[in-house]
Design an enzyme around this catalytic site. Structure first.
Site, PDB file in Angstrom:
ATOM      1  N   CYS A 542      91.119  50.048 -34.527  1.00 49.48           N
ATOM      2  CA  CYS A 542      92.139  50.371 -35.692  1.00 49.48           C
ATOM      3  C   CYS A 542      92.161  49.351 -36.758  1.00 49.48           C
ATOM      4  O   CYS A 542      92.911  49.505 -37.720  1.00 49.48           O
ATOM      5  CB  CYS A 542      93.497  50.316 -34.898  1.00 49.48           C
ATOM      6  SG  CYS A 542      93.934  48.454 -34.430  1.00 49.48           S
ATOM      7  N   ASN A 543      90.980  48.396 -36.806  1.00 47.46           N
ATOM      8  CA  ASN A 543      91.229  47.425 -37.772  1.00 47.46           C
ATOM      9  C   ASN A 543      91.219  47.748 -39.081  1.00 47.46           C
ATOM     10  O   ASN A 543      91.894  47.268 -39.705  1.00 47.46           O
ATOM     11  CB  ASN A 543      89.685  46.717 -37.721  1.00 47.46           C
ATOM     12  CG  ASN A 543      89.251  46.359 -36.206  1.00 47.46           C
ATOM     13  OD1 ASN A 543      89.618  47.000 -35.316  1.00 47.46           O
ATOM     14  ND2 ASN A 543      88.747  45.142 -36.031  1.00 47.46           N
TER      15      ASN A 543
END
EC number: 2.1.1.37
Length: 582
Positions: A542-543
DNA sequence: TTTAAGATGAAGAGGTCA
DNA sequence: TGACCTCTTCATCTTAAA
């Protein structure tokens, strides 16, 4: 118990299912070490090759759009695939489609003086690539070769596959297919024939082309003030309870797009509050299934706003027992005696990968020490803002502290000491936990599998992290017959391995380190050995989607979050292989 | 070399109010 | 309806300490 690591595979002569064929370098494999996969061009190249596009198209699309723009590259490739070498074909596209032959013409951009383009036009290399792609799509080398002979090397992969399919249709009797449910192909084409792998891929490519046209139109017209229902982004429901939560009235029926029905079951997770349009794109790829937006605050004492796209039934879900505490004070009873009246929090915010520094808690202590039980409003506001931001809890008079890793484990539904020991640092524990599933939430969704797979399941776990899915299934009492786990972090792989040993699992754990190395051959080999996968689960990084990211919140085009496309690629391959083997 | 601390905003949802 | 405001967010990078 049979546990096999990726490194063991490479080093062990006893690994019987790993054939020599698997060791051959595939054009879909990036060069270099497996653990070094990243955003470089070879990685992108193999990424799209793995999706079935030709090498020349990929090179050209990357050249046109730049490495960073994954979605645009993909849409360009889909356009190329559909129009093949005939720019005029695109003129048949829907009237609203803004893709013109001038914009996306394939041949018109070819410089015959350019050696690279010359290679594209014709050559043995091109034939090999097309052969490989067709074989990867599930056709035999003989079928692929015959199609190239029939149609010529200039034909697009799409046309070649169509040709093979036509030949298959001529040979095969009617009425072969799944009994129930219908396949994606049947849904798309209304055919009574059970699909071949490529046949479905063709429909998917065509469907995506249509959507890419719509997407292009959306980009062109979305700025206008007119509201088009089709262009409206996915709305996050409120309350964020998805199809329902335990002990509340739930939605028990939904109609899945027919393309989504069929083995394996799959379950994809990521942050709900991603940049605009991200969930539209993810949904579009995952067979148009509506995301289920759920905040884990309905399952535990901490918020965790996530969206899940899955094709699981939603009837007869049940929660893990015991039901976790849903307030901070119940979950962390030792904080009650210190909790000031003016701190009205009852639940924590999202548990992230970083915690507050000791200096901050010291500043808060000093800010409060000059006052009694009721500090002035401005001090209260300052302290509460920091407490909310960093999930601080009261551990003494005028004393707040960040959560301990053990407490984060408990809040997320993991066993005590799940991430403790084995050489993992405190910082790494926070990071791994911050990136994990909330086990109770996921288990509630997966609970429907228990009655469906009484003898256990075969699991393909992508981006496994610290094994949230495995823990959830184990807690549900679902036997893990075989788990193929793909996780890049060695620390996380060690945690999952430790869980496997600590819980005396009797099944097989196969441990891989890079999703980009999972190509069709390898998947087919694994599925042949273990009988296919019942569930493909994963939450890609999800960075580049998370709001906390101040530097590279680039959406699905980001370095890490673009790995979603590998989830889709692998899922689609698994579906195709399972259909083929029916 | 590894680990921890500290500094670094912006996007987007949702509420309020004119 | 739109402007304005508050609140929340699976993070990243640099530097210092161990």
């Amino acid at each position: 118990m049979d546990w096999v690591s990726d490194s063991d595979e490479k080093n062990s002569d006893n690994f019987s299912w790993e054939t020599d064929e698997d060791d051959k370098e595939s054009p879909a494999d990036p060069p270099g070490e497996a653990s070094e996969a990243g955003p470089s061009q070879p990685s992108l190249y193999s990424h799209f090759i793995g999706m079935g596009f030709s090498g020349d198209m990929v090179e050209k699309a990357i050249k046109e759009n730049g490495e960073g723009n994954v979605e645009t590259i993909l849409e360009t490739l889909l356009t190329y695939s559909a129009i093949g070498n005939s720019p005029s074909d695109c003129e048949d596209a829907p009237a609203e489609c803004p893709v013109t032959s001038d914009e996306y013409s394939f041949d018109s951009d070819i410089d015959t003086d350019d050696p690279n383009d010359q290679d594209f036009i014709e050559g043995p290399q091109e034939k090999d690539k097309k052969l490989l792609i067709l074989v990867d799509m599930g056709f035999s080398p003989e079928e692929a070769d015959a199609a190239i002979e029939r149609c010529g090397l200039d034909s697009s992969v799409l046309e070649l596959a169509d040709s093979i399919h036509a030949a298959q249709m001529a040979e095969e009797p009617e009425g072969i297919g799944w009994d129930c449910p219908k396949t994606r192909f049947e849904a798309a084409e209304g055919s009574s024939y059970g699909s071949t792998r490529k046949k479905r891929s063709l429909i998917e490519v065509k469907r995506k082309l249509k959507r890419s046209c719509l997407s292009q139109r959306r980009r062109d017209y979305v700025r206008k003030s007119t509201v088009d229902f089709d262009d409206a982004p996915l709305a996050i429901p409120k309350p964020m309870i998805g199809f329902g939560i335990p002990f509340e009235k739930c939605i028990t029926r939904r109609s899945l797009p027919e393309a989504a029905i069929g083995p394996p079951y799959f379950y994809y997770e990521n942050v709900a509050l991603a940049p605009k349009g991200v969930w539209d794109t993810i949904s579009r790829f995952l067979y148009d299934i509506e995301p289920e937006f759920v905040d884990s605050k309905y399952f535990c004492a901490a918020a965790r706003k996530r969206a899940y796209i899955h094709n699981l039934p939603i009837e007869n879900r049940f929660p893990l027992l015991p039901i976790p505490a849903k307030t901070i004070q119940e979950a962390l009873p030792m904080t009650r005696q210190w909790w000031p009246q003016w701190d009205k929090r009852t639940q924590l915010n999202c548990l992230q990968t970083c915690i507050a520094s000791a200096k901050l808690t010291e500043r808060i202590r000093k800010a409060l020490e000059n006052y009694g039980d009721l500090p002035p409003p401005r001090v209260q506001e300052y302290v509460l803002a920091e407490c909310r931001k960093w999930n601080l809890v009261w551990v003494g008079h005028h004393k707040v502290a960040p959560l301990e890793p053990d407490e984060v484990e408990m809040l997320l539904g993991f066993p005590n000491n799940h991430t403790r020991g084995g050489g993992i640092s405190r910082t790494e524990r926070y990071k791994s936990l911050g990136n994990s599933f909330q086990v109770n939430t996921v288990a509630y969704h997966l609970s429907v599998l228990k009655s469906m797979f009484p003898n256990g399941i075969n699991l393909l776990s992508l981006f496994s992290g610290i094994g949230g899915a495995e823990v959830a299934l184990h807690k549900l009492g679902i036997h893990l017959k075989t788990v193929v786990s793909v996780e890049k972090s060695e620390v996380n792989r060690n945690i999952l391995r430790s869980f496997w040993e600590q819980t005396n699992q009797k099944g097989n754990l196969i441990d891989l380190d890079d999703v980009q190395l999972l190509n069709g051959d390898r998947l087919e080999s694994l599925m042949k050995r273990y009988g296919g996968f019942d569930l493909v689960i994963g939450g890609s990084p999800c960075n580049n989607l998370a709001g906390s990211n101040r530097h590279t919140r680039d959406g699905l085009e980001g370095e890490h979050s673009s790995l979603f496309f590998d989830y889709f690629r692998i899922l689609d391959l698994v579906k195709s292989i399972m259909v083929k083997n029916l």
